[in-house]
Design a protein around this motif. Structure first.
Motif, PDB file in Angstrom:
ATOM      1  N   GLU A 144      29.806  42.869  36.753  1.00 20.99           N
ATOM      2  CA  GLU A 144      31.179  42.384  36.900  1.00 20.99           C
ATOM      3  C   GLU A 144      31.543  42.197  38.378  1.00 20.99           C
ATOM      4  O   GLU A 144      32.310  41.319  38.729  1.00 20.99           O
ATOM      5  CB  GLU A 144      32.184  43.359  36.256  1.00 20.99           C
ATOM      6  N   TYR A 145      30.992  43.049  39.223  1.00 19.38           N
ATOM      7  CA  TYR A 145      31.266  42.967  40.656  1.00 19.38           C
ATOM      8  C   TYR A 145      30.530  41.779  41.281  1.00 19.38           C
ATOM      9  O   TYR A 145      31.090  41.050  42.087  1.00 19.38           O
ATOM     10  CB  TYR A 145      30.852  44.279  41.338  1.00 19.38           C
ATOM     11  N   THR A 146      29.297  41.583  40.877  1.00 27.28           N
ATOM     12  CA  THR A 146      28.503  40.506  41.482  1.00 27.28           C
ATOM     13  C   THR A 146      28.966  39.117  41.036  1.00 27.28           C
ATOM     14  O   THR A 146      28.656  38.141  41.700  1.00 27.28           O
ATOM     15  CB  THR A 146      26.999  40.676  41.184  1.00 27.28           C
ATOM     16  N   TRP A 147      29.710  39.035  39.930  1.00 26.89           N
ATOM     17  CA  TRP A 147      30.244  37.734  39.504  1.00 26.89           C
ATOM     18  C   TRP A 147      31.129  37.138  40.583  1.00 26.89           C
ATOM     19  O   TRP A 147      31.127  35.928  40.799  1.00 26.89           O
ATOM     20  CB  TRP A 147      31.054  37.858  38.223  1.00 26.89           C
ATOM     21  N   THR A 148      31.908  37.977  41.232  1.00 27.47           N
ATOM     22  CA  THR A 148      32.855  37.479  42.232  1.00 27.47           C
ATOM     23  C   THR A 148      32.458  37.841  43.661  1.00 27.47           C
ATOM     24  O   THR A 148      33.138  37.452  44.604  1.00 27.47           O
ATOM     25  CB  THR A 148      34.265  38.022  41.954  1.00 27.47           C
ATOM     26  N   HIS A 149      31.390  38.599  43.827  1.00 26.58           N
ATOM     27  CA  HIS A 149      30.890  38.976  45.154  1.00 26.58           C
ATOM     28  C   HIS A 149      29.409  38.607  45.213  1.00 26.58           C
ATOM     29  O   HIS A 149      28.534  39.464  45.042  1.00 26.58           O
ATOM     30  CB  HIS A 149      31.065  40.476  45.399  1.00 26.58           C
ATOM     31  N   GLY A 150      29.151  37.347  45.466  1.00 26.70           N
ATOM     32  CA  GLY A 150      27.776  36.844  45.476  1.00 26.70           C
ATOM     33  C   GLY A 150      26.874  37.569  46.443  1.00 26.70           C
ATOM     34  O   GLY A 150      25.676  37.745  46.183  1.00 26.70           O
ATOM     35  N   VAL A 195      44.902  42.358  36.426  1.00 23.04           N
ATOM     36  CA  VAL A 195      43.648  42.480  37.169  1.00 23.04           C
ATOM     37  C   VAL A 195      43.711  43.656  38.136  1.00 23.04           C
ATOM     38  O   VAL A 195      42.736  44.408  38.285  1.00 23.04           O
ATOM     39  CB  VAL A 195      43.311  41.166  37.928  1.00 23.04           C
ATOM     40  N   PRO A 213      40.012  41.474  46.876  1.00 20.76           N
ATOM     41  CA  PRO A 213      40.087  40.012  46.778  1.00 20.76           C
ATOM     42  C   PRO A 213      41.531  39.583  46.510  1.00 20.76           C
ATOM     43  O   PRO A 213      42.370  40.392  46.106  1.00 20.76           O
ATOM     44  CB  PRO A 213      39.194  39.704  45.561  1.00 20.76           C
ATOM     45  N   TRP A 214      41.819  38.325  46.702  1.00 24.02           N
ATOM     46  CA  TRP A 214      43.182  37.810  46.526  1.00 24.02           C
ATOM     47  C   TRP A 214      43.720  38.073  45.121  1.00 24.02           C
ATOM     48  O   TRP A 214      44.893  38.347  44.936  1.00 24.02           O
ATOM     49  CB  TRP A 214      43.243  36.308  46.831  1.00 24.02           C
ATOM     50  N   TYR A 215      42.853  38.001  44.120  1.00 22.53           N
ATOM     51  CA  TYR A 215      43.313  38.124  42.742  1.00 22.53           C
ATOM     52  C   TYR A 215      43.701  39.555  42.377  1.00 22.53           C
ATOM     53  O   TYR A 215      44.209  39.802  41.296  1.00 22.53           O
ATOM     54  CB  TYR A 215      42.288  37.565  41.745  1.00 22.53           C
ATOM     55  N   ASN A 216      43.502  40.503  43.297  1.00 26.34           N
ATOM     56  CA  ASN A 216      43.972  41.856  43.050  1.00 26.34           C
ATOM     57  C   ASN A 216      45.503  41.932  43.053  1.00 26.34           C
ATOM     58  O   ASN A 216      46.074  42.904  42.602  1.00 26.34           O
ATOM     59  CB  ASN A 216      43.426  42.829  44.095  1.00 26.34           C
TER      60      ASN A 216
END
Length: 150
Positions: free
Chosen positions: A121-127, A73, A65-68
Motif C-alpha cells: 500500500e505504501y509503495t503504490w504511492t511512494h515509487g 484518508v 503526502p498532500w492527500y493526507n
C-alpha cells in the motif's frame, strides 16, 4: 427512496465533519533517528533506503503526502503509522534492550527478504520505496552486520 436520500445526506454530513477533526500528525523536531543511525552505522546508501522506505511509518517523523489532508484518508494513514511504530520505532531505538534491538533487526531482515516490507500500500504511492534486489541485499547485509554487535 427517501431512506436512501437520508442516509446519503447523513454520510455527507459525517464526511464534511471529519475534515475538521483530524488525527494528530506524526512529526518530530530535530534529528529523530540520530541514536539509531549512530549505533547501527548504516552506509549512505542504506540511510537513503531507510529514509525512502522505512522512516515514514517507523519513526517519530512522517513526511505526509498532500492527500493526507482529506478525511478519511488521514485516519487511515494515522492508523498505519501507529501500527508501524508499534512494531518498530527507530526513534525509540535507545530505549530498546540489546535483545530487542537484535530481534528488531532480525525482523527487518525477514520482512524485507519476504517482500512484506515496505507495505505494498505504501509503495503504490511512494515509487522510490519499491526496493530493487540490490537495495534488498544492501539492507539485509547492513542489518546482519549491525546484529553482530548485539
Amino acid at each position: 427512496m427517501k431512506i436512501v436520500k437520508k442516509i446519503a445526506i447523513a454520510l455527507l454530513v459525517i464526511l464534511i465533519g471529519m475534515q475538521f477533526y483530524r488525527p494528530e500528525k506524526n512529526q518530530a523536531e530535530g534529528d529523530y533517528v540520530v541514536a539509531f543511525e549512530a549505533e547501527t552505522e548504516p552506509s549512505a546508501e542504506v540511510k537513503q533506503i531507510l529514509r525512502s522506505a522505512c522512516y515514514d511509518c517507523h519513526s517519530a517523523n512522517t513526511e505526509y503526502p498532500w492527500y493526507n489532508n482529506v478525511a478519511p484518508v488521514s485516519y487511515w494513514l494515522a492508523d498505519h503509522i501507529k501500527d508501524g511504530k508499534k512494531h518498530l520505532n527507530f526513534s525509540d531505538w535507545e530505549n530498546y534492550t540489546v535483545e530487542k534491538k537484535d530481534h528488531k533487526l532480525e525482523e527487518v531482515v525477514e520482512e524485507v527478504k519476504k517482500g512484506e516490507m515496505p507495505l505494498k500500500e505504501y509503495t503504490w504511492t511512494h515509487g522510490d520505496a519499491r526496493l530493487t534486489q540490490d537495495q534488498i541485499i544492501a539492507l539485509v547485509t547492513w542489518a546482519d552486520g549491525a546484529r553482530a554487535k548485539y
